[in-house]
Design a protein around this motif. Sequence first.
Motif, PDB file in Angstrom:
ATOM      1  N   GLU A   7       0.977  -0.975  -0.047  1.00  0.00           N
ATOM      2  CA  GLU A   7      -0.083  -0.024   0.193  1.00  0.00           C
ATOM      3  C   GLU A   7       0.935   1.191   0.051  1.00  0.00           C
ATOM      4  OE1 GLU A   7      -3.251   2.774  -0.292  1.00  0.00           O
ATOM      5  OE2 GLU A   7      -3.085   0.105  -0.539  1.00  0.00           O
ATOM      6  N   ARG A  34       1.974   1.820  -3.408  1.00  0.00           N
ATOM      7  CA  ARG A  34       0.646   2.223  -4.288  1.00  0.00           C
ATOM      8  C   ARG A  34       0.561   3.845  -3.835  1.00  0.00           C
ATOM      9  NH1 ARG A  34      -1.242  -3.110  -3.925  1.00  0.00           N
ATOM     10  NH2 ARG A  34      -1.790  -2.909  -1.858  1.00  0.00           N
ATOM     11  N   ARG A  71       1.012   7.205  -6.504  1.00  0.00           N
ATOM     12  CA  ARG A  71      -0.228   8.129  -6.636  1.00  0.00           C
ATOM     13  C   ARG A  71       0.333   9.566  -6.111  1.00  0.00           C
ATOM     14  NH1 ARG A  71      -5.715   8.202  -2.894  1.00  0.00           N
ATOM     15  NH2 ARG A  71      -6.766  10.203  -3.843  1.00  0.00           N
ATOM     16  N   ASP A 102       2.810   2.824 -13.127  1.00  0.00           N
ATOM     17  CA  ASP A 102       2.934   1.959 -12.031  1.00  0.00           C
ATOM     18  C   ASP A 102       2.232   0.839 -11.985  1.00  0.00           C
ATOM     19  OD1 ASP A 102       0.919   4.142 -11.881  1.00  0.00           O
ATOM     20  OD2 ASP A 102       0.184   3.033 -10.192  1.00  0.00           O
ATOM     21  N   GLY A 161      -0.218  -1.432  -9.244  1.00  0.00           N
ATOM     22  CA  GLY A 161      -0.559  -1.895  -8.027  1.00  0.00           C
ATOM     23  C   GLY A 161      -1.105  -3.509  -7.730  1.00  0.00           C
ATOM     24  N   ALA A 209       3.505  -4.669  -5.204  1.00  0.00           N
ATOM     25  CA  ALA A 209       3.276  -3.460  -6.069  1.00  0.00           C
ATOM     26  C   ALA A 209       4.615  -2.544  -6.565  1.00  0.00           C
ATOM     27  CB  ALA A 209       2.373  -2.313  -5.170  1.00  0.00           C
TER      28      ALA A 209
END
Length: 340
Positions: free
Chosen positions: A63, A66, A70, A88, A90, A98
């Motif tokens: 996470e 990710r 972002r 990217d 995820g 990821a």
Amino acid sequence: MESAVDIESLAAWMTDRGLGSGPVADVTPLAGGTQNILLRFTRDGRDYVFRRPPAHLRANSNETMRREARVLRALAGTDVPHPALIADCGDESVLGVAFYLMEPVDGFNPVGELPQPHAGSAAMRHAMGLALMDGIAALGALDHEALGLADFGRPDNFLGRQVDRWRGQMAGYAEFDGWPGPDALPSVEAVGAWLERHRPAHFKPGIMHGDYHLANVMYRKDGPELAAIIDWELATIGDPLLDLGWVLATWPDGKSGSTVSVRPWEGFPSADELVARYAGRSERDLSAVDWYHVLACYKLGILLEGTYARACAGKAPRDTGEKLHGRAVHLFERAETLIR
């Protein structure tokens, strides 16, 4: 490090996204400020930097990756220097984690011995320190909602949560046998109480880097300007003035407790000059700047003490623990001076 990445699967994923064809060549591990895995490689005449979580995943590693991707995507087109995101993924089924690809940064990290021409010019080093302020002033000026980051953090009561969050972190160290307890840090309770009493009543939420200091930026090779702000894994929406406090807490002051080492140091701005530069580049209210400096000392000191607590229980190298404990003590001594 290369063995932690399935290069053939990565190449197939890239092909599906129109990112070149043919073999992935010249794969070179890059040193980073974290345990995350960084590789530089070439494909079809283009250079890439690949980033994924460490080989031994933590609960939130994927996470975090990710989130990094972002925020880099959101920064595209802004005047905040950052590594440009290329693509990217995820979906953990592709490589088991990821990951993302970014453009290589043409620059250097200043920690340790500076290269030329920076090492030979006190005036250039002074400008490097001012440029560090320009980076977070620009970041803190961005409209995070307009950039699609409205749900990227929890700014409500962000400052009100801080002392309890870190006090609770320190209380958790009691599980480590041999740690002498909070009394090992000077005035830890007094500093926490002062922070609670003097907490600013209001702040304007914005994007925070979360770990902003000299070790997490790269400079241009030909001048004092920032080439990129790196290591965005702690980025969130909160009070950007805490990034300024973090710089002040980590700013070398010639004492052994300093958390960042750059040589030669002569010429770099004083802490007061850093604050003045930020004030000239930001519309934020700096009347409580000492509060943010103290909070950063409090938070960083408690984080560093965690390694010492683990070292006391034989779960981290003793010499490392002692060194970081010394830095934590230094930070609380600095906080004591600020609140007096």
